[in-house]
Design a protein around this motif. Structure first.
Motif, PDB file in Angstrom:
ATOM      1  N   GLN A   9       0.827  -1.205   0.000  1.00 59.17           N
ATOM      2  CA  GLN A   9       0.000   0.000   0.000  1.00 59.17           C
ATOM      3  C   GLN A   9       0.864   1.259   0.000  1.00 59.17           C
ATOM      4  O   GLN A   9       0.560   2.225  -0.712  1.00 59.17           O
ATOM      5  CB  GLN A   9      -0.922  -0.019   1.210  1.00 59.17           C
ATOM      6  N   ARG A  10       1.939   1.250   0.782  1.00 61.57           N
ATOM      7  CA  ARG A  10       2.837   2.408   0.762  1.00 61.57           C
ATOM      8  C   ARG A  10       3.441   2.599  -0.619  1.00 61.57           C
ATOM      9  O   ARG A  10       3.564   3.722  -1.108  1.00 61.57           O
ATOM     10  CB  ARG A  10       3.940   2.232   1.807  1.00 61.57           C
ATOM     11  N   LYS A  11       3.832   1.485  -1.256  1.00 64.52           N
ATOM     12  CA  LYS A  11       4.410   1.565  -2.594  1.00 64.52           C
ATOM     13  C   LYS A  11       3.395   2.126  -3.582  1.00 64.52           C
ATOM     14  O   LYS A  11       3.737   2.933  -4.459  1.00 64.52           O
ATOM     15  CB  LYS A  11       4.880   0.182  -3.040  1.00 64.52           C
ATOM     16  N   SER A  24      -1.669   2.658  -9.833  1.00 64.78           N
ATOM     17  CA  SER A  24      -1.409   1.608 -10.822  1.00 64.78           C
ATOM     18  C   SER A  24      -1.133   0.282 -10.121  1.00 64.78           C
ATOM     19  O   SER A  24      -0.409  -0.551 -10.633  1.00 64.78           O
ATOM     20  CB  SER A  24      -0.214   2.000 -11.708  1.00 64.78           C
ATOM     21  N   ALA A  25      -1.709   0.122  -8.943  1.00 69.79           N
ATOM     22  CA  ALA A  25      -1.481  -1.091  -8.156  1.00 69.79           C
ATOM     23  C   ALA A  25      -2.555  -2.130  -8.450  1.00 69.79           C
ATOM     24  O   ALA A  25      -3.512  -1.881  -9.194  1.00 69.79           O
ATOM     25  CB  ALA A  25      -1.471  -0.743  -6.678  1.00 69.79           C
ATOM     26  N   ARG A  26      -2.393  -3.310  -7.833  1.00 68.50           N
ATOM     27  CA  ARG A  26      -3.379  -4.372  -7.978  1.00 68.50           C
ATOM     28  C   ARG A  26      -4.727  -3.924  -7.432  1.00 68.50           C
ATOM     29  O   ARG A  26      -4.811  -3.057  -6.563  1.00 68.50           O
ATOM     30  CB  ARG A  26      -2.933  -5.628  -7.233  1.00 68.50           C
ATOM     31  N   ALA A  32      -8.170  -1.796  -0.727  1.00 65.19           N
ATOM     32  CA  ALA A  32      -7.781  -1.570   0.671  1.00 65.19           C
ATOM     33  C   ALA A  32      -7.542  -0.091   0.926  1.00 65.19           C
ATOM     34  O   ALA A  32      -7.890   0.427   1.997  1.00 65.19           O
ATOM     35  CB  ALA A  32      -6.533  -2.382   0.995  1.00 65.19           C
ATOM     36  N   LEU A  33      -6.982   0.612  -0.043  1.00 61.18           N
ATOM     37  CA  LEU A  33      -6.760   2.045   0.112  1.00 61.18           C
ATOM     38  C   LEU A  33      -8.079   2.809   0.111  1.00 61.18           C
ATOM     39  O   LEU A  33      -8.228   3.806   0.819  1.00 61.18           O
ATOM     40  CB  LEU A  33      -5.834   2.556  -0.994  1.00 61.18           C
ATOM     41  N   TYR A  50      -8.603   4.051 -10.032  1.00 60.90           N
ATOM     42  CA  TYR A  50      -8.508   4.488  -8.638  1.00 60.90           C
ATOM     43  C   TYR A  50      -7.561   5.677  -8.541  1.00 60.90           C
ATOM     44  O   TYR A  50      -6.474   5.671  -9.134  1.00 60.90           O
ATOM     45  CB  TYR A  50      -8.012   3.352  -7.747  1.00 60.90           C
ATOM     46  N   TYR A  51      -7.994   6.672  -7.759  1.00 56.47           N
ATOM     47  CA  TYR A  51      -7.216   7.882  -7.580  1.00 56.47           C
ATOM     48  C   TYR A  51      -7.077   8.167  -6.084  1.00 56.47           C
ATOM     49  O   TYR A  51      -7.976   7.848  -5.291  1.00 56.47           O
ATOM     50  CB  TYR A  51      -7.890   9.075  -8.256  1.00 56.47           C
TER      51      TYR A  51
END
Length: 226
Positions: A9-11, A24-26, A32-33, A50-51
């Motif tokens: 999540q931090r990444k 641009s994460a899964r 989760a964010l 997602y933004y």
């Protein structure tokens, strides 16, 4: 908030688009964010993008600032080792005459920068705490105490303080030169003790066999209660 995030999540937060905040994460990381209030979905149902939310943008800024502080502290720690012979690296004036730095605005700027770098080292090594000395300082007691005094505006000898090693492990001795009488020196040392206390050190007052006053100064182990 940063401590509650997983590495993924931090990444994702740190690696979001600098302009738009798009992630641009899964999908599970993004979800989760969203649940944490750090991101919002946007776009077609079933295929959203997602933004980062406003809180997510603040979190990204905090992560970036923390990383910048860690990098600055690493650079400061690598550069701040006091050399035996000055070679351009900053060395605190311990008042013993082994260091003869210039005076005036240039020296004041060097001292201020060294002190800020030291606070950065504390923040990184002590999880944000800056009120007590870091392990780096405990290994360089004379240098660290001299820097604290010089940064506080105290003058070094011949008319001010000296910082020397002590026979007591984990402590240094702080004396005052240039005073006309022992009681006058004791008054100056009392002010030194207060300045050191505000910068993470604790001092006890003593007198030697000739009745000359000195401080026995060591790192405070925890921040004072407010």
């Amino acid at each position: 908030m940063a401590k509650a995030l997983t590495p993924a999540q931090r990444k994702a937060v740190a690696g979001s688009d600098p302009s738009t905040g798009r992630l641009s994460a899964r999908a599970d990381v993004c979800a989760a964010l969203v649940a944490a209030g750090l991101a919002v979905p946007h776009g077609r149902s079933g295929h959203p993008a997602y933004y980062l939310s406003q809180e997510g943008l603040r979190q990204r800024a905090a992560l970036a600032a923390a990383e910048a502080a860690r990098q600055a502290a690493r650079e400061a720690e690598a550069a701040a080792e006091p050399p035996a012979v000055p070679d351009g690296t900053f060395t605190a004036d311990d008042g013993t005459g082994t260091v003869t730095p210039g005076r005036g605005p240039a020296r004041a700027a060097e001292v201020a920068a060294a002190w800020e770098g030291l606070l950065g080292i504390r923040a990184v090594l002590l999880d944000g705490v800056t009120d007590v000395p870091a392990p780096w300082e405990r290994e360089r007691l004379v240098h660290a105490v001299a820097l604290a005094l010089e940064a506080a505006g105290c003058p070094p000898a011949p008319d001010g303080y000296t910082v020397t090693p002590s026979a007591q492990d984990g402590a240094v001795e702080v004396s005052w030169r240039g005073a006309a009488a022992p009681d006058e020196a004791a008054g100056h040392l009392g002010r030194c003790a207060a300045l050191l206390d505000a910068r993470g050190w604790q001092s006890t007052r003593h007198r030697d066999r000739a009745a000359r006053p000195f401080l026995l100064t060591s790192p405070r182990r925890s921040a004072p209660r407010r």
